[in-house]
Design a protein around this motif. Structure first.
Motif, PDB file in Angstrom:
ATOM      1  N   ILE A 235      12.098   6.595 -53.592  1.00 36.13           N
ATOM      2  CA  ILE A 235      10.871   7.219 -54.079  1.00 36.13           C
ATOM      3  C   ILE A 235      10.673   8.592 -53.434  1.00 36.13           C
ATOM      4  CG2 ILE A 235       8.355   6.997 -54.168  1.00 36.13           C
ATOM      5  CD1 ILE A 235       8.692   4.001 -54.222  1.00 36.13           C
ATOM      6  N   CYS A 236      11.162   8.729 -52.205  1.00 41.43           N
ATOM      7  CA  CYS A 236      10.969   9.988 -51.486  1.00 41.43           C
ATOM      8  C   CYS A 236      11.744  11.142 -52.124  1.00 41.43           C
ATOM      9  CB  CYS A 236      11.407   9.824 -50.030  1.00 41.43           C
ATOM     10  SG  CYS A 236      10.471   8.552 -49.142  1.00 41.43           S
ATOM     11  N   GLU A 237      12.726  10.827 -52.966  1.00 44.76           N
ATOM     12  CA  GLU A 237      13.515  11.852 -53.637  1.00 44.76           C
ATOM     13  C   GLU A 237      12.915  12.264 -54.976  1.00 44.76           C
ATOM     14  OE1 GLU A 237      16.221  13.581 -52.734  1.00 44.76           O
ATOM     15  OE2 GLU A 237      16.116  12.711 -50.725  1.00 44.76           O
ATOM     16  N   LEU A 291     -10.236  13.305 -51.545  1.00 44.81           N
ATOM     17  CA  LEU A 291     -10.771  13.107 -50.204  1.00 44.81           C
ATOM     18  C   LEU A 291      -9.818  12.329 -49.304  1.00 44.81           C
ATOM     19  CD1 LEU A 291     -14.497  12.194 -51.008  1.00 44.81           C
ATOM     20  CD2 LEU A 291     -13.572  14.419 -50.328  1.00 44.81           C
ATOM     21  N   PHE A 292      -8.822  11.702 -49.912  1.00 43.25           N
ATOM     22  CA  PHE A 292      -7.925  10.827 -49.155  1.00 43.25           C
ATOM     23  C   PHE A 292      -6.502  11.372 -49.071  1.00 43.25           C
ATOM     24  CE2 PHE A 292     -11.377   8.387 -50.870  1.00 43.25           C
ATOM     25  CZ  PHE A 292     -11.763   7.598 -49.817  1.00 43.25           C
ATOM     26  N   ILE A 293      -6.325  12.608 -49.464  1.00 39.74           N
ATOM     27  CA  ILE A 293      -5.001  13.214 -49.443  1.00 39.74           C
ATOM     28  C   ILE A 293      -4.879  14.135 -48.241  1.00 39.74           C
ATOM     29  CG2 ILE A 293      -3.364  14.671 -50.677  1.00 39.74           C
ATOM     30  CD1 ILE A 293      -3.914  11.986 -52.006  1.00 39.74           C
ATOM     31  N   ASP A 294      -3.880  13.894 -47.415  1.00 41.80           N
ATOM     32  CA  ASP A 294      -3.560  14.794 -46.313  1.00 41.80           C
ATOM     33  C   ASP A 294      -2.540  15.793 -46.845  1.00 41.80           C
ATOM     34  OD1 ASP A 294      -2.339  16.020 -44.061  1.00 41.80           O
ATOM     35  OD2 ASP A 294      -3.026  14.390 -42.782  1.00 41.80           O
ATOM     36  N   ASN A 295      -2.994  16.981 -47.175  1.00 45.07           N
ATOM     37  CA  ASN A 295      -2.117  17.957 -47.827  1.00 45.07           C
ATOM     38  C   ASN A 295      -0.928  18.348 -46.965  1.00 45.07           C
ATOM     39  OD1 ASN A 295      -3.433  18.380 -50.388  1.00 45.07           O
ATOM     40  ND2 ASN A 295      -5.093  19.354 -49.255  1.00 45.07           N
ATOM     41  N   LYS A 296      -1.117  18.407 -45.665  1.00 48.35           N
ATOM     42  CA  LYS A 296      -0.003  18.753 -44.785  1.00 48.35           C
ATOM     43  C   LYS A 296       1.088  17.686 -44.871  1.00 48.35           C
ATOM     44  CE  LYS A 296       1.114  19.814 -39.961  1.00 48.35           C
ATOM     45  NZ  LYS A 296       1.837  21.058 -40.269  1.00 48.35           N
ATOM     46  N   GLU A 300       4.788  18.347 -46.419  1.00 50.68           N
ATOM     47  CA  GLU A 300       5.828  18.521 -45.413  1.00 50.68           C
ATOM     48  C   GLU A 300       6.534  17.234 -44.988  1.00 50.68           C
ATOM     49  OE1 GLU A 300       4.314  20.641 -42.067  1.00 50.68           O
ATOM     50  OE2 GLU A 300       3.315  22.181 -43.295  1.00 50.68           O
ATOM     51  N   CYS A 301       5.977  16.086 -45.290  1.00 48.43           N
ATOM     52  CA  CYS A 301       6.558  14.841 -44.790  1.00 48.43           C
ATOM     53  C   CYS A 301       7.407  14.167 -45.860  1.00 48.43           C
ATOM     54  CB  CYS A 301       5.465  13.889 -44.318  1.00 48.43           C
ATOM     55  SG  CYS A 301       6.123  12.344 -43.641  1.00 48.43           S
ATOM     56  N   TYR A 302       8.664  13.927 -45.550  1.00 48.65           N
ATOM     57  CA  TYR A 302       9.605  13.354 -46.515  1.00 48.65           C
ATOM     58  C   TYR A 302       9.190  11.948 -46.941  1.00 48.65           C
ATOM     59  CZ  TYR A 302      13.969  11.472 -48.401  1.00 48.65           C
ATOM     60  OH  TYR A 302      14.914  10.888 -49.202  1.00 48.65           O
ATOM     61  N   ILE A 303       8.674  11.152 -46.003  1.00 46.74           N
ATOM     62  CA  ILE A 303       8.379   9.750 -46.323  1.00 46.74           C
ATOM     63  C   ILE A 303       6.951   9.552 -46.844  1.00 46.74           C
ATOM     64  CG2 ILE A 303      10.038   8.941 -44.594  1.00 46.74           C
ATOM     65  CD1 ILE A 303       7.611   8.135 -42.861  1.00 46.74           C
TER      66      ILE A 303
END
Length: 317
Positions: A235-237, A291-296, A300-303
């Motif tokens: 899923i990460c791809e 409100l529940f999304i960490d945009n960073k 930037e995070c693969y997983i």
């Protein structure tokens, strides 16, 4: 279609039928008010709300959960709710589910649950071998009729909670549960409360335990360990990643406390939080995914696509 995917097609509300519990587990973070129990009149109002507010996506109907405390302390109420729901809403698909420590099952209960096993399932909390389970869960291992669970719901998994003590024996305990005949471990939850799971010492202990379990499941493909080792790395791809809440808190997994008051999920309740904290949490618009999304993390995070999040636990910790 996987069971997880099927669950997403059901409405998953839950009712707290009592705050009481007959055990005192080492990792329990809940505040148990011995006087708090749900009346049948309150339960009927909750059921009516649920069946009149089924989301459009829930094409498979309702999966109604019962929790506590220990829900089997209110066995008579569970039977009343079951009868009322089946009688009042016979044309809407629904099933019932309760998580239990398994220690209160008597012959009357076993007979009733056996007769209704196809539409009322019990999920057993079992932390592993006797020594570990007894340390974690008030010496209750010998009070559980394991054969009853295996015979009545052979495809139902068990739930485990990982404490500081049982961390050292994680692989051993998981293998033991499978050796009993349980094919699935529904989840291994990290204990809440006074446990800092980010400690480096814990991580060093956990790594070889996970390596041992990875080897074990490669050799035993018919067995499963959800949450911990069922991550879908592919899923990460994905080129199109969803920016949504991880779970349906506040929308699809509503929770009714013993007084009938509705909360976002079974973690965000008066058993977990103070009234002041609840006031802050309940001011949140849970229908607004942004409100529940960490945009960073998203960028930037693969997983990110497979990283589980419990919003209630985040606030608690």
């Amino acid at each position: 279609m996987s069971e997880k995917e099927r669950q997403k097609m059901r409405f998953n509300p839950s009712l707290c039928v009592t705050h009481r519990c007959n055990l005192n587990c080492v990792y329990c973070y809940q505040h148990h008010d011995e006087q708090r129990r749900m009346s049948f009149d309150t339960a009927k109002k909750c059921i009516d709300w649920i069946f009149h507010n089924i989301p459009d996506y829930a094409t498979d109907g309702v999966e109604m959960g019962f929790i506590g405390g220990e829900p089997l302390m209110e066995f008579d109420l569970l039977k009343q709710i079951f009868s009322y729901t089946c009688r009042t809403y016979p044309d809407i698909a629904h099933i019932f589910y309760a998580t239990t420590n398994g220690t209160l099952l008597n012959d009357e209960m076993k007979e009733w649950f056996s007769a209704h096993r196809k539409c009322f399932m019990l999920g057993l909390s079992l932390d592993g071998a006797k020594e570990t389970h007894d340390f974690n869960r008030s010496g209750s291992f010998d009070a559980i009729d394991l054969d009853f669970f295996l015979k009545t719901w052979p495809d139902q998994g068990v739930n485990m909670t990982l404490s500081e003590y049982s961390l050292h024996h994680l692989a051993e305990n998981i293998k033991f549960v499978h050796s009993l005949g349980f094919k699935h471990i529904t989840g291994v939850n990290l204990a809440e409360g006074n446990f800092d799971w980010s400690k480096e010492d814990y991580i060093k202990i956990l790594i070889p335990q996970l390596q041992e379990l990875a080897d074990f499941y490669v050799e035993n493909e018919t067995l499963t360990l959800n949450q911990m080792l069922d991550k879908k790395l592919y899923i990460c791809e994905s080129k199109t990643r969803d920016r949504k809440k991880w779970c349906d808190t506040g929308t699809g997994c509503v929770f009714f406390d013993t007084d009938g008051k509705r909360y976002p999920c079974s973690f965000i309740t008066p058993m977990t939080f103070s009234q002041d904290d609840l006031q802050v949490i309940l001011s949140t618009d849970f229908s607004n995914d942004e409100l529940f999304i960490d945009n960073k993390c998203f960028e930037e995070c693969y997983i990110y696509p497979m990283c589980p999040v419990c919003y209630g636990a985040n606030f608690y910790n």
